[in-house]
Enzyme design. Structure first.
Site, PDB file in Angstrom:
ATOM      1  N   LYS A 183       9.410  59.264  60.744  1.00  0.00           N
ATOM      2  CA  LYS A 183      10.717  60.061  60.695  1.00  0.00           C
ATOM      3  C   LYS A 183      11.260  59.749  61.896  1.00  0.00           C
ATOM      4  O   LYS A 183      11.234  60.335  62.939  1.00  0.00           O
ATOM      5  CB  LYS A 183      10.344  61.425  60.593  1.00  0.00           C
ATOM      6  CG  LYS A 183      11.678  62.208  60.512  1.00  0.00           C
ATOM      7  CD  LYS A 183      11.776  63.310  61.554  1.00  0.00           C
ATOM      8  CE  LYS A 183      13.061  64.160  61.732  1.00  0.00           C
ATOM      9  NZ  LYS A 183      14.125  63.191  62.345  1.00  0.00           N
ATOM     10  N   GLU A 259       4.577  62.751  73.584  1.00  0.00           N
ATOM     11  CA  GLU A 259       5.391  62.012  74.639  1.00  0.00           C
ATOM     12  C   GLU A 259       6.624  62.944  74.871  1.00  0.00           C
ATOM     13  O   GLU A 259       7.487  62.698  73.929  1.00  0.00           O
ATOM     14  CB  GLU A 259       5.664  60.681  74.411  1.00  0.00           C
ATOM     15  CG  GLU A 259       4.656  59.558  74.067  1.00  0.00           C
ATOM     16  CD  GLU A 259       4.031  59.285  75.569  1.00  0.00           C
ATOM     17  OE1 GLU A 259       4.383  59.711  76.807  1.00  0.00           O
ATOM     18  OE2 GLU A 259       2.854  58.781  75.353  1.00  0.00           O
ATOM     19  N   CYS A 293      13.040  59.137  79.547  1.00  0.00           N
ATOM     20  CA  CYS A 293      11.880  59.813  80.094  1.00  0.00           C
ATOM     21  C   CYS A 293      11.534  59.579  81.408  1.00  0.00           C
ATOM     22  O   CYS A 293      10.921  60.077  82.108  1.00  0.00           O
ATOM     23  CB  CYS A 293      11.025  60.248  79.163  1.00  0.00           C
ATOM     24  SG  CYS A 293      10.462  58.788  78.601  1.00  0.00           S
ATOM     25  N   GLU A 391      14.821  69.452  83.113  1.00  0.00           N
ATOM     26  CA  GLU A 391      15.212  67.907  82.634  1.00  0.00           C
ATOM     27  C   GLU A 391      16.695  67.761  82.038  1.00  0.00           C
ATOM     28  O   GLU A 391      16.998  68.898  81.381  1.00  0.00           O
ATOM     29  CB  GLU A 391      14.228  67.348  81.417  1.00  0.00           C
ATOM     30  CG  GLU A 391      14.759  66.053  80.921  1.00  0.00           C
ATOM     31  CD  GLU A 391      13.882  65.591  79.834  1.00  0.00           C
ATOM     32  OE1 GLU A 391      13.730  66.229  78.714  1.00  0.00           O
ATOM     33  OE2 GLU A 391      13.158  64.630  79.811  1.00  0.00           O
TER      34      GLU A 391
END
Ligand code: NAD
Length: 489
Positions: A183, A259, A293, A391
């Protein structure tokens, strides 16, 4: 090539399930926006829960009854090698799609796409080397282990590097004999559909790879909650990762690898090769408009060189070019409007917190359309500020001074994330001490962002669970069965 040349405007009106291209149950489409122009450049069919159920059924049948799991490992490796050839031959098209999907400059996307076949070759090479062990213990017992595939893997990807994520997850999951329902992110689903077309040509048996495009809150949720999925391999935000864990634990206790986000430090000591450190500190913070990331968005600079280093840093950042990603610019746009708004919001937060805005802070005035933003640097940032801890996922760097090795480690570790980190110093004993003390899944010494098919990659703390890449990833896509036989009965 200019964006106005419009290399493709296409409709992807089918899902890939059981080796066939099938209509989605909804009959609806999702518009895919080119972030450089804000125009719809493609439409993709919108899958729903019922489509996930069909895809999982196909993947389960292919795993339980198809030839994939029982095929010789060298035949499986041969199919993976064919896939590598096809990915290599289609690198240009895949790179163009990535540029259109998420705004990555084409001159950067192309060399990366030309390298992606290496993942397939690497895992093809591993496919026939996965095995268990015999365990000598008592003379009358024969003990051995079998390393087996997990079964049906649900792979859920983020939007920022669609080609890399799709390549990594598929090559690892398939080399280990699993079947997959993929997906992709709703804003960058086309790479996955293009890769599915290549898997057909490579000769994977029907049902081994299935792709369901759609949204997270229905397609993603159904996949992660499905009773017949054996593992979710997820890449995305930490908050979504938490939901995935809940879905897994409240359904069939499927395995989960995650992750997730990062807020990684690049730490510069006075004895470093400062030219190299400077280059890295700029490129490895702003690349992909800050949407990776792995990037080092916290720059920790020793006080002895702080003023000199920061002044050179700011000069360099001012030279970064932003614009049409089909030209030779350093940065393209943000991949979508929500991310642009999030970055702008954090720039406001940084100013309200009292950090000094030294460069950037807004949108380029000469670009009327597109989700562009200027590279932005805050200096004299306090480690406790939100811009230093949370972040942002945009081209925003927080520069923080430090006085000692201990203080640098303390600042580096004092965030909830632990994905990557970098230390620049010529003192090798200090480098190794730092590598041991920093709580992150990757520590780069006098380099940064070195992620390849051979390097195990994955976060500590809220940056995730498990490893991708390298031989290490094999453990996350297989399970060990222990068999004990009594030789006297
Ligand atoms: P996201 O979590 O919003 O979405 C990721 C995927 O999860 C998408 O496919 C989305 O549709 C799906 N999803 C969303 N809600 C869901 C739900 N309730 N159930 C199941 N699936 C759901 O993340 P994003 O905005 O696409 O990506 C950015 C994030 O990804 C950043 O935090 C970034 O750090 C992280 N990321 C991490 C890595 C890594 O290797 N650690 C790599 C790339 C991106």
């Amino acid at each position: 090539m200019k964006i106005s040349d419009k290399p493709f405007v296409e409709t992807y009106d089918k899902l890939f399930i059981g080796g066939k291209w099938v209509e989605a149950s909804s009959g609806n489409f999702m518009n895919i926006i080119n972030p450089a122009t804000e125009e719809v450049w493609a439409q993709v069919t919108e899958g729903l829960e019922a489509d996930v159920d069909e895809a999982v059924k196909a993947a389960r049948t292919a795993f339980d009854h198809g030839p994939w799991r029982k095929m010789s490992t060298y035949e499986r490796a041969e199919i993976l090698r064919k896939m590598a050839h096809l990915v290599q031959a289609n690198a240009e098209r895949l790179a163009k799609i990535e540029t259109l999907e998420m705004g990555k400059p084409y001159h950067l996307a192309l060399p990366e796409a030309k390298n992606h076949h290496q993942w397939w070759y690497y895992y093809a090479g591993i496919a026939d080397k996965i095995h268990g062990e015999t365990i000598p213990f008592e003379d009358n017992k024969h003990i051995f282990t079998i390393r087996e595939p997990l079964g049906v893997i649900g792979a859920i990807t983020a939007w920022n590097t669609p080609l890399t994520m799709t390549t990594m997850k598929l090559s690892m999951a398939l080399a280990t004999g699993n079947t997959v329902v993929l997906k992709p992110s709703e804003s960058t689903p086309i790479t996955a559909l293009e890769i599915a077309k290549l898997t057909e040509k490579a000769g994977f048996p029907p049902g081994v790879i299935n792709v369901v495009t759609g949204r997270g809150n229905n397609v993603g949720k159904r996949l992660a909650s499905h009773m017949d999925v054996d593992k979710i391999s997820f890449t995305g935000a930490t908050n979504t990762g938490r939901k995935i864990v809940n879905y897994a634990s409240s359904s069939n206790m499927k395995k989960v690898s995650l992750e997730l986000g990062g807020k990684s430090p690049q730490i510069i000591f006075p004895d470093a090769n400062l030219n190299a450190a400077l280059e890295s500190a700029v490129s490895n913070a702003f690349l992909l408009t800050g949407q990776s990331c792995t990037l080092g968005s916290r720059l920790l600079v020793h006080r002895d060189i702080y003023d000199r280093f920061v002044s050179k840093y700011l000069e360099k950042v001012k030279l970064i070019t932003v614009g049409d990603p089909f030209t030779n610019v350093n940065l393209g746009p943000h991949a979508h409007e929500q991310q642009l708004n999030k970055t702008l919001e954090y720039i406001k937060i940084g100013q309200e917190e009292g950090a000094t805005l030294a460069v950037g802070g807004g949108r380029p005035k000469d670009l009327q359309k597109g989700y562009y933003i200027n590279p932005t640097v805050f200096v004299d940032v306090e480690p406790s500020m939100r811009i230093a801890k949370e972040e942002i996922f945009g081209p925003v760097v927080s520069i923080i001074p430090f006085s000692s090795e201990e203080e640098a480690v303390e600042i580096a570790n004092n965030v909830s994330y632990g994905l990557t980190s970098g230390v620049w110093t010529k003192d090798m004993t200090r480098a190794i001490r730092m590598a041991k003390e920093i709580r992150a899944g990757s520590v780069w010494l006098n380099t940064f962002r070195y992620v390849r098919w051979v390097t195990p990659y994955g976060g500590y703390k809220a940056s995730g669970w498990g490893k991708e890449n390298g031989v290490e990833a094999i453990k996350d896509f297989t399970q060990v069965k222990t068999v004990v036989m009594d030789l006297e009965n």
